[in-house]
Design an enzyme around this catalytic site. Structure first.
Site, short mmCIF file in Angstrom:
data_model
loop_
_atom_site.label_atom_id
_atom_site.label_comp_id
_atom_site.label_asym_id
_atom_site.label_seq_id
_atom_site.Cartn_x
_atom_site.Cartn_y
_atom_site.Cartn_z
N ASN A 144 73.11 7.31 -11.00
CA ASN A 144 73.10 8.71 -10.55
C ASN A 144 71.75 9.32 -10.92
O ASN A 144 71.38 9.35 -12.10
CB ASN A 144 74.26 9.46 -11.22
CG ASN A 144 74.33 10.90 -10.79
OD1 ASN A 144 73.31 11.58 -10.74
ND2 ASN A 144 75.52 11.39 -10.48
N HIS B 36 69.67 13.97 -12.31
CA HIS B 36 68.85 14.56 -13.38
C HIS B 36 67.36 14.49 -13.09
O HIS B 36 66.58 15.24 -13.68
CB HIS B 36 69.15 13.90 -14.72
CG HIS B 36 70.49 14.30 -15.26
ND1 HIS B 36 70.90 15.60 -15.34
CD2 HIS B 36 71.51 13.57 -15.75
CE1 HIS B 36 72.11 15.65 -15.85
NE2 HIS B 36 72.51 14.43 -16.10
N HIS C 264 74.60 13.85 -6.01
CA HIS C 264 75.65 14.85 -5.82
C HIS C 264 75.01 16.07 -5.15
O HIS C 264 74.19 16.76 -5.76
CB HIS C 264 76.25 15.22 -7.19
CG HIS C 264 77.41 16.15 -7.13
ND1 HIS C 264 78.18 16.45 -8.24
CD2 HIS C 264 77.96 16.85 -6.11
CE1 HIS C 264 79.13 17.30 -7.89
NE2 HIS C 264 79.02 17.56 -6.61
N ARG D 251 75.55 19.38 -4.52
CA ARG D 251 76.46 20.44 -4.96
C ARG D 251 76.38 21.65 -4.05
O ARG D 251 75.36 21.91 -3.42
CB ARG D 251 76.11 20.87 -6.40
CG ARG D 251 76.43 19.84 -7.46
CD ARG D 251 76.14 20.44 -8.83
NE ARG D 251 76.97 21.60 -9.06
CZ ARG D 251 78.12 21.58 -9.74
NH1 ARG D 251 78.53 20.47 -10.31
NH2 ARG D 251 78.81 22.68 -9.89
N ARG E 129 72.14 22.80 -7.37
CA ARG E 129 71.39 22.98 -8.62
C ARG E 129 70.45 21.80 -8.92
O ARG E 129 69.55 21.95 -9.73
CB ARG E 129 72.34 23.23 -9.79
CG ARG E 129 73.13 22.06 -10.24
CD ARG E 129 73.79 22.33 -11.58
NE ARG E 129 74.88 23.28 -11.46
CZ ARG E 129 75.98 23.20 -12.19
NH1 ARG E 129 76.12 22.25 -13.09
NH2 ARG E 129 76.95 24.08 -12.05
N GLU F 184 78.03 12.19 -3.48
CA GLU F 184 79.18 12.94 -4.01
C GLU F 184 79.17 14.33 -3.39
O GLU F 184 78.13 15.00 -3.38
CB GLU F 184 79.06 13.09 -5.53
CG GLU F 184 79.20 11.80 -6.29
CD GLU F 184 79.01 12.01 -7.77
OE1 GLU F 184 78.84 13.16 -8.24
OE2 GLU F 184 79.01 11.02 -8.49
N THR G 108 80.89 17.68 -13.60
CA THR G 108 82.26 17.52 -13.09
C THR G 108 83.22 17.33 -14.26
O THR G 108 83.03 16.45 -15.08
CB THR G 108 82.31 16.29 -12.15
OG1 THR G 108 81.13 16.27 -11.38
CG2 THR G 108 83.52 16.33 -11.26
N GLU H 66 87.40 6.50 -7.76
CA GLU H 66 86.53 6.43 -8.93
C GLU H 66 87.32 7.08 -10.07
O GLU H 66 87.70 8.25 -9.98
CB GLU H 66 85.21 7.16 -8.69
CG GLU H 66 84.34 7.11 -9.95
CD GLU H 66 82.86 7.32 -9.66
OE1 GLU H 66 82.38 6.90 -8.61
OE2 GLU H 66 82.21 7.91 -10.53
N HIS I 110 81.60 8.73 -15.37
CA HIS I 110 81.49 9.97 -16.11
C HIS I 110 81.40 9.75 -17.62
O HIS I 110 82.29 9.17 -18.23
CB HIS I 110 82.61 10.97 -15.83
CG HIS I 110 82.08 12.37 -15.95
ND1 HIS I 110 81.99 13.01 -17.14
CD2 HIS I 110 81.50 13.18 -15.04
CE1 HIS I 110 81.41 14.18 -16.95
NE2 HIS I 110 81.10 14.30 -15.69
#
Ligand code: PXP
Length: 239
Positions: A7, A10, A43, A45, A49, A70, A101, A151, A192
């Site tokens: 992922n 970041h 992701h 969103r 963000r 995602e 999440t 998932e 996660h």
């Protein structure tokens, strides 16, 4: 063979902190694949963000890179995702005030909507996954909804392990949910809060085929480099 999805949200968070163009999530997507990741997770969103629409579009256009997008159940985002055409979709719950999440989807409450979204993506030949809590009931509902994959949310297990509390009951729930999903022909993923220790614990569950990991990989790579961290995770999940 178990797979690793990295992922890279970041990377976009870091770029956005300066409002400039560096570090580039699109470059990160190519690099993590060269370093051994099997896929890239982003992701998109509702509040944008970190990853934005242009990032998602550019990353999904990269050749030979499998992208797991995602998204929430929001109609506009679903429409956007269909245009962006990722290889995979993972539907996640979203709440504007959350830092990340916080749990799996509320399948009971959203069955009708999820059934419809899954059908839309199936028609577009996009593999669709539901982010769920480790519960037998949620696996049965996922099967009823015709999801390709689940998932399993590993945040609770991760918190228990990190705070040195007894995690065995949670691990059993993950194992039982994974076994049932596999039996029902649903591919099992996990994600996660995962780090080396929790990934090692979960890699013993044969039914888990894919790990999606972000925060720890990016954080650890500040000290040891992205390539080394990805190689270490690949070694752990291979065992
Ligand atoms: N899987 C899903 C469905 C997520 O929402 C996230 C967080 O964006 C992750 C995996 C990665 O979690 P982490 O960044 O804690 O490794």
């Amino acid at each position: 063979m178990k797979r690793l999805g990295v992922n890279i949200d970041h990377i976009a968070t870091l770029r956005n902190a300066r409002g400039e163009i560096h570090p580039d999530p699109c470059f990160a997507a190519s690099e993590v694949i060269k370093m051994g990741a099997d896929s890239v997770t982003i992701h998109l969103r509702e509040d944008r963000r970190h990853i934005n629409d242009l990032d998602a579009k550019k990353i999904c256009k990269l050749k030979k890179i499998l992208v797991n997008l995602e998204i929430s159940m929001n109609d506009k985002i679903v429409k956007n995702a269909l245009k962006i055409k990722p290889n995979y979709i993972c539907i996640v719950p979203e709440n504007r005030k959350e830092v990340t999440t916080e749990g799996g989807l509320n399948l009971d409450k959203n069955q009708k909507k999820l059934r419809n979204i899954i059908q839309i993506f199936k028609q577009a030949k996009i593999r669709t996954s539901l982010f769920v809590n480790p519960s037998i009931r949620d696996i049965k509902i996922s099967n009823d909804l015709n999801a390709d994959c689940v998932e399993i949310h590993t945040g609770r297990l991760s918190n228990l392990v990190k705070s040195k509390k007894d995690y065995n009951a949670e691990l059993r729930r993950i194992k039982k949910s994974s076994v049932l999903a596999k039996k029902l022909n649903i591919e099992v993923h996990a994600g996660h809060g995962l780090d080396y220790q929790t990934t090692k614990i979960l890699s013993k569950i044969n039914e888990i085929q894919e790990f999606n990991i972000g925060h720890f990989i990016i954080g650890e790579s500040i000290f040891f480099g992205l390539s080394k961290v990805i190689r270490s995770f690949k070694k752990i999940i291979k065992k």
